[in-house]
Every structure is written in C-alpha cells, then in structure tokens.
Design a protein around this motif. Structure first.
Motif, PDB file in Angstrom:
ATOM      1  N   ARG A  59       5.821  -8.594   0.431  1.00  0.00           N
ATOM      2  CA  ARG A  59       6.040  -9.144   1.768  1.00  0.00           C
ATOM      3  C   ARG A  59       6.897 -10.408   1.715  1.00  0.00           C
ATOM      4  N   VAL A 109      -3.319 -14.261   5.917  1.00  0.00           N
ATOM      5  CA  VAL A 109      -4.028 -12.977   5.844  1.00  0.00           C
ATOM      6  C   VAL A 109      -5.498 -13.139   5.511  1.00  0.00           C
ATOM      7  N   SER A 110      -5.813 -13.994   4.543  1.00  0.00           N
ATOM      8  CA  SER A 110      -7.223 -13.956   4.121  1.00  0.00           C
ATOM      9  C   SER A 110      -7.839 -15.316   3.834  1.00  0.00           C
ATOM     10  N   SER A 161      -3.741  -5.759  -6.362  1.00  0.00           N
ATOM     11  CA  SER A 161      -3.171  -5.080  -5.192  1.00  0.00           C
ATOM     12  C   SER A 161      -2.743  -6.089  -4.141  1.00  0.00           C
ATOM     13  N   GLU A 162      -3.600  -7.052  -3.845  1.00  0.00           N
ATOM     14  CA  GLU A 162      -3.211  -8.070  -2.862  1.00  0.00           C
ATOM     15  C   GLU A 162      -2.018  -8.861  -3.378  1.00  0.00           C
ATOM     16  N   GLY A 172      -0.701   3.254  -6.428  1.00  0.00           N
ATOM     17  CA  GLY A 172      -1.029   2.109  -5.570  1.00  0.00           C
ATOM     18  C   GLY A 172       0.224   1.377  -5.109  1.00  0.00           C
ATOM     19  N   GLU A 202       4.781   1.987   1.074  1.00  0.00           N
ATOM     20  CA  GLU A 202       4.752   2.773   2.317  1.00  0.00           C
ATOM     21  C   GLU A 202       4.092   1.990   3.444  1.00  0.00           C
ATOM     22  N   SER A 203       2.994   1.301   3.119  1.00  0.00           N
ATOM     23  CA  SER A 203       2.270   0.579   4.171  1.00  0.00           C
ATOM     24  C   SER A 203       3.100  -0.567   4.739  1.00  0.00           C
ATOM     25  N   LEU A 204       4.075  -1.050   3.995  1.00  0.00           N
ATOM     26  CA  LEU A 204       4.920  -2.145   4.475  1.00  0.00           C
ATOM     27  C   LEU A 204       6.236  -1.643   5.080  1.00  0.00           C
ATOM     28  N   GLN A 259       1.700   3.279  -2.303  1.00  0.00           N
ATOM     29  CA  GLN A 259       0.937   3.046  -1.065  1.00  0.00           C
ATOM     30  C   GLN A 259       1.312   1.718  -0.423  1.00  0.00           C
ATOM     31  N   VAL A 260       1.411   0.660  -1.252  1.00  0.00           N
ATOM     32  CA  VAL A 260       1.772  -0.655  -0.707  1.00  0.00           C
ATOM     33  C   VAL A 260       3.158  -0.585  -0.080  1.00  0.00           C
ATOM     34  N   LEU A 292       1.658 -16.764   3.395  1.00  0.00           N
ATOM     35  CA  LEU A 292       1.262 -15.396   3.761  1.00  0.00           C
ATOM     36  C   LEU A 292      -0.197 -15.143   3.398  1.00  0.00           C
ATOM     37  N   HIS A 347      -7.093 -11.531  -4.099  1.00  0.00           N
ATOM     38  CA  HIS A 347      -8.101 -10.468  -4.126  1.00  0.00           C
ATOM     39  C   HIS A 347      -7.567  -9.325  -4.975  1.00  0.00           C
ATOM     40  N   PRO A 353      10.623  -4.650   6.351  1.00  0.00           N
ATOM     41  CA  PRO A 353      10.719  -3.217   6.628  1.00  0.00           C
ATOM     42  C   PRO A 353      12.150  -2.673   6.532  1.00  0.00           C
ATOM     43  N   SER A 375       1.094  -6.818  -2.880  1.00  0.00           N
ATOM     44  CA  SER A 375       1.398  -6.725  -1.463  1.00  0.00           C
ATOM     45  C   SER A 375       2.018  -8.028  -0.957  1.00  0.00           C
TER      46      SER A 375
END
Lengths: 447, 447
Positions: A164, A319-320, A156-157, A182, A188-190, A185-186, A315, A153, A169, A160
């Motif tokens: 991962r 996720v999707s 960005s996906e 962006g 930080e979000s991880l 953001q990725v 992964l 997607h 972390p 990410s």
C-alpha cells in the motif's frame, strides 16, 4: 520445435507469450507473424498505461490478479473432509515449537504484574522487542536501528502495508512464479496487477527476466520476493544475484519488498543475508515474522520500511492503531538470550533429517519422472508430476482419503503449475507419513 | 443576515457552501449570484464523476481528505512536552478498568495449558468469544448469529476492512462533521473522498442533510457514523432517526458503516440500539471494540459484515490471517458471565459523576460564552470557545504547561472547528484536574 527440441504445446505457448509481449501477431487460421520491435514496445507500453476499463482490452503481460476465487475454494474445500494427514500447511508439528517455554515466559511476566491491558502501549511496538529484533537482524547480516523497525500483525500485514505504501490500484507488481498464494491474495485485494517472473528452484527469481520485464514492459512499481528460502520452491538466491537485484531495482526506482519469513531457517549466516543487506538508499522494505519459525499461533511480525518508514507508520496507525503488548513481551524475552538461536538450531537439524526421509520416500513411491526439490532449508518441497498428471485432481482424490496437499494451481495467476504440488515435511517422518505418501503416489497414477 | 439573524461570517460561509454545491456563483469584487438549478446539478455531478487529476479541478463538495498531516503533526506535537495532565486521550484512568480481573483470567487459562501458540487458531476468531459477543449483542438490541461475526484487530481494522469492502479509491464517503479523526485517517489512507454531513451534539448526524447530499450530489458509496455516543460530540441519535437512516441508505443502495465503540456506555438498552437493529437487508456493517469500555491495551474488535461478510472475510484473511488466541479467550471469559455488565454499570456511574464535576468546572472557569456538551454517556466533552478564540493556539500554550487537549481542527477536513476542543473526563475529578481546567481557561483568555 526442431531448433529448441520442444513439444508442440510448448511452441504454441511460446508464441502466445510472444504475442502477449507484442513481438508477434496471430493471424486467424494462418499463423504467427513477427512484428517490428519498436511497434511491439510502444504497443505494450500503451496498453499498460491505459486503464483496462477505458480500453476494454485485456492488459498483458501484467494481469489483474483473479486467483483469489481459486485459492478460497481450494482452502475451503480442504477444510470439508475429515483429515488424517495434513501435508498442506506450511507449518511444523506443534511439538517442534517451544510452546512450553513461551507459556512459562508469559506466566513469569503475568506474575510480575498486578494488572493487564489497562493502558495502551506504543503504536510502533514494544521497545524491548524492537531491540531484540535489532540484535536478531545482526545474525541475518544486517545492522538495523531498533527505531527503524515497526512491529506488525504478522508478515501478511507487513506485506500489505508495504504494497500500500509503494503502489496504488492498477499499478504493476513483479512477483515470483510460482509464489506464495498469500501474496497473490494481498495483491488482488489491493486491486494491483501482477507480472510473474520465472523463478528457479535453486537460485530464486530470475534477475535477467526481471530486467527484461523492466526494460520492455513499462512501469513496474515494486518487486515482491522471498530471496532466502522461497515459498513454495525453497530456493535461496546466491549473494551475487541479491546484490544485482538490489542494484537493478534502485537504478529503476522500483521498490523491493522482501519477505524473509523463512530466513531464520538458513543454518549459517554465510550466503544467507537478505537483499536488504545490499540496500544503500532505503529502497528495500524488509518484512518478516516468527509465525513459521517460533510459533504458528503468534501474530508478531515486523518490517523495516526504509524510505517509506513514515508513510507505512501512518498507514499502520490508520488501520490498526497499537498492538497488544503481551505476546510482544513474551517473544522479546525468548529472543533476548540464546533461546531462539538454540531453538532454530535444533529445529533445523530435525527438519534436515525429515527432509531427507521425505524426499527419499517421494522418489521411491511416486511415478517415474516425478521431479522434487531438495531445498537447502525450510519445511516445504515442490513436486512436478510427470506426463499429463494433474495436481488439482490429485488434491481432490487425496482429500477423499483424508490427506491434504497444496495444489500448484494456487501459487500462480496463470495455469503454469497444474502438474505441481507443495508438500510440507514439518511433521516428523513416521509410518503414517510414509503411508500417506504411498497413497498420494497411487492416487497420482490413478488420476 | 437580517432574515436569518446571522453574523457576516456565517452569511459568507453559507454563500461559499452554496457555491460549492453549484447553486450560486461568485463574481470577483461583485458578489454571489444565483445559478439555475439544472445547471447547478449537472455541474456538480460532472465534477464528481471526473477524476481530479484529469480535470485539474478541486472536487467539491466531496474532498480528498488531506487532514492527515495536521493530525499527525498534532499527535506528534502532543508527545513532545512532558505531560502533567492528559485530557486528550479518549480513555479512562487505568484504575477504572478491570485489569486485575483480566490478568487473573489469563493466569487461569495459562495454568490449564502446557503450551502456548504452537498451532494456529481459526482465522475468523475464537468460537467462545464470538458466542460471548453474540450474547452481548442482545443487550444492544440485536440478534446476531455468532457465525456472522468476524473478530478484528480493534475497531480501526474493522472500519478499514468495511470501507475497503464497499468502496474503492476516489469513491465518496459521507461522514459526520465533526468526526473521530481516526476515520479521517482511514479514509485518507484508502484514497477515498469525504463529504461532511452536519452532526448535532444531541441528535447526531442530520439525516435530512444526508438525504439532500444523496439527492443532489451524485454518487455516495457509504456513510460512516457513530449513532450511539458519537466521538467527539457524545450525541445519541433518536430511534426514529436511526430507522430513517437505515431506510434511506437501503433505498439508495448506500452502505452504512456503523461504529458502535461507545455503545456499551449507554446505561440502558432502551433507545440505545444501534442502526444495525433496523437493518433488513444486510446493508449495515456494524463495527465495535472493547478498547474504550474494557481495556485500552486490548486489540479485540469485531464486525458484522451483513451482505459483505464473505468479501470482508477474504480481505481480512489477505491482510492479517488469523488473530492470536490468548486475549480472545481472556475477553471471552470476562464476557461469559455478568462481569462485563457489572463493570460497565460501575464505570458508567463513575463517569456520570465525573462528567457533572467536569462540566461544572468548565462553566465556572472558562470565558463567558463558552459552550460545552453534556453528553448522555461516554467520556468526552466538546467545547466551543466564544468569540475569536482559537483552540489550535490553546493546544500549543497548554502543552507548554504540561496539559494536553485535542484541538477541534483534527476532527474535520475543513476549518469549521478551529474554535473547538475535545476533552476527556475519564480521569477521576480531583484538584489536579480542576487546576488543569483553570489553567486552560486562563490560557484561552490569553491566547
């Protein structure tokens, strides 16, 4: 200050950086004192290896990314005022994309079908699209089997998933400075930490600085970079540097996550190959999408996972699941023939012209001492304001006049770029754009 | 064994569970001995709070999920043989979905446009779709503002985002046992630990067992459950249990992540409301999609994030930016009028008929002692084979005859369901299906 002919603030900043790296120590009210190199290294290693919560200490030089709040506030703020001219979005004017051709493709595909979405397609992507991407990769200087491609997607996906797959972390990721927000953001979000590597407007990420960071700063899991037309700088790494980056990271077992979103904007394949072309062991994860080049409304990206292919596939599936078939088919049709190459040739010619007009207008109207990039390709310029001018304040005052820009502060986890801004020249240059640039210049002076 | 009238294996399993919980201890070659309750509790707490890598000990009763390998191998194995009959996929026959109507919707939308994908839509979802979902929610017994809805890439992305919002690596998530294997994959891919809560074929997750786990086993971050038509059991929680679940979790500050994918299969809204309807404080994250009910090829899901709305929005934006507009518009059109409700009424009537025929055939052909669920709704039955019959072996032997089933072993991180299998009755019952069920029965006996 005398030796390097720098200002007092630069000298103090340099001392602070050296302190972070453990090479000097600050004694309150006395000054900075040099420490022994062995001591310095072990201190940095020790801090990096411990958990921030355990030690209660701030981890330097790799930081937990905390820029999201700033990015969110800025993006949300940018939506509040009615806009007259948007120079913030990294996107071309709608008319510059082949929206009519894509619509016709979809109509043709639909007419040949009696039904839609009544069964699930393959989770890894529509075969026809993967074959088209494999052929497109040749024009980017890579030979990639279509089975090595996973459709995502958007980019960005892909980024990410790549992060991962290679890191968890608390792990440290080297990034360009400045970098596309962006990516911040990725990261930080991880829950990852970022270490910012100096990045040059012409030659991209400094491989020397990266090597220094690898040697002196303990474990780095991955490097995320845009070697071909960097966002926001527009830099293109020379081939020799790309080869060196690939080799360095392979030697130190550091994954390279390459974002090639703007690669298609490079006019000629010569000297435009991605780092992936130098990858011998599957150590480079290549990510890309058609979001900027073909159509901003699409969510068709892909990645080439190298040695992490299986893990990323797992992964992605977790996720999707699968992706919808229709837009994949529409794009596959467009990429199958020469339409995509013709579109990019036309788009790049237009962008070259717009860039010249845009940069000239900036140099003409902006305060003396303003620096502006002249990127080889893409649709973005990076501007550094002279003196003490602040781009966050300019962002605010411009919004009040209906003009949106990207302030430099959202492109870094540090405060290094508060005098910078990113503008898009994706809109055809006309009186409206010129008057917006004039207004920005006036506001910059007033700020 | 005498007191509870259970078999030796059940008694041994009970002792193992009690050992895991710290209530008894095993002495080699001697037997199980009761421990003091305080000691038991502190032992469990202590282990739970430490990191597995630190202690080198296995963490019980919450386990790192390690079932992915088994799931992947099983799913991949299921693709190797040529298939004659697929009873594994939780999906209806293509003819049962309104694919022609969706195609017509898309044609109509396309004809009204001159261009496609030439600009980016809102990242949170197309307004028209969110309004349609808001209206649909009323039929599920909820009143939800369209601004509280985030459109996702299917329910898998929604579940993944919800888990990322409420928990981090190492945290403990309570799940149903058996549970949909996709949830196990998401949990494993995020480095979370799972504690399996007994789940009843009629009444769903045991709230008593969950309360026991919360009281005695330290910190649980979230509960993931499917209160309305559970996958694989087909169970529907009674309203009183849903209310109790919502209250219990709110009291203990444990997030409820509710997967309502099969909610639309419940024929009447009475006694079919999701747990979200009892949510007073935004403590329930509601996830759903149209993947099973409307069209398997779609990737349109959504979530209602409650008090995590902002955080989930940020995570979603960081991972995948905006979603494509077209399929959202197609679905919005379909959901705007009565088409979706009419479709579900027709589909549910067909499925009821197919279920009766399917279950009768199983009871007629399968070995005596076979247990099969008779779910109120949905498209799945769960079967327990009698005696020592093993469903993993049945899965293998069935594949050799071109029949695919879902073995029970992929629905749990434990080995509790190796004598179980999940079958879909989504295909119209005909001679081909009946002969496949006969073949399965014969193979089960031979295995």
């Amino acid at each position: 200050m005398t030796l390097h002919r720098v200002s007092i603030s630069t000298a103090v900043e340099a001392c602070r950086v050296l302190e972070k790296l453990g090479y000097v120590e600050a004694k309150p009210r006395v000054g900075y004192f040099v420490r022994g190199p062995m001591q310095a290294q072990s201190r940095v290693r020790g801090v990096l290896e411990k958990d921030a919560h355990e030690t209660g200490q701030r981890i330097d030089p790799a930081d937990y990314v905390g820029v999201h709040e700033r990015i969110s506030v800025t993006l949300a703020r940018g939506l509040q005022n009615p806009l007259k001219v948007d120079l913030a979005g990294a996107v071309c004017a709608p008319a510059l994309y082949p929206g009519a051709a894509l619509r016709d493709n979809m109509l043709r595909i639909l007419r040949a079908r009696s039904s839609l979405y009544d069964s699930a397609p393959r989770p890894d992507g529509v075969r026809k699209l993967k074959e088209a991407i494999s052929r497109f990769s040749v024009s980017r200087g890579m030979h990639v089997d279509s089975d090595a491609i996973l459709v995502t997607h958007g980019c960005s996906e892909a980024l990410s998933l790549a992060l991962r797959a290679v890191a968890g972390p608390g792990d440290v990721i080297a990034i360009e400075s400045p970098t596309y927000f962006g990516i911040l953001q990725v990261i930080e979000s991880l829950g990852l930490k970022a270490i910012e590597i100096p990045t040059h407007p012409h030659t991209g990420i400094s491989v020397d600085a990266l090597e220094f960071a690898i040697t002196h700063m303990g474990s780095i899991q991955a490097v995320v970079c845009m070697p071909s037309v960097q966002n926001p700088l527009g830099s293109v790494m020379p081939d020799a540097m790309k080869a060196k980056l690939a080799e360095l990271c392979e030697k130190h077992d550091i994954a390279v996550i390459e974002d090639d979103t703007y690669g298609a904007f490079l006019p000629s394949p010569a000297n435009s190959k991605p780092v992936k072309a130098w990858d011998k062991s599957g150590n480079v994860i290549y990510c890309s999408s058609l979001n900027k080049s073909l159509s901003p409304g699409l969510r068709v990206g892909w990645l080439i996972g190298g040695k992490w292919h299986k893990k990323i596939e797992m992964l992605m599936y977790a996720v999707s699941r699968h992706r919808e078939e229709m837009s994949q088919l529409v794009v596959a049709d467009f990429m199958a023939g020469s339409a995509f190459h013709r579109h990019m040739r036309r788009l790049n010619a237009l962008l070259t012209q717009q860039r010249t007009q845009f940069v000239e207008a900036i140099l003409k109207h902006f305060p003396a001492g303003t620096e502006v990039t002249r990127p080889e390709a893409g649709l973005l310029v990076w501007i550094r304001l002279p003196g003490e001018l602040n781009a966050d304040r300019l962002f605010e005052s411009a919004l009040c006049e209906g003009i949106r820009i990207c302030p430099g502060s959202i492109f870094s986890n540090t405060n290094k770029f508060t005098d910078c801004l990113r503008l898009s020249y994706g809109m055809p240059f006309d009186a409206r754009i010129e008057s917006a640039l004039k207004a920005l210049a006036r506001l910059a002076r007033e700020t």
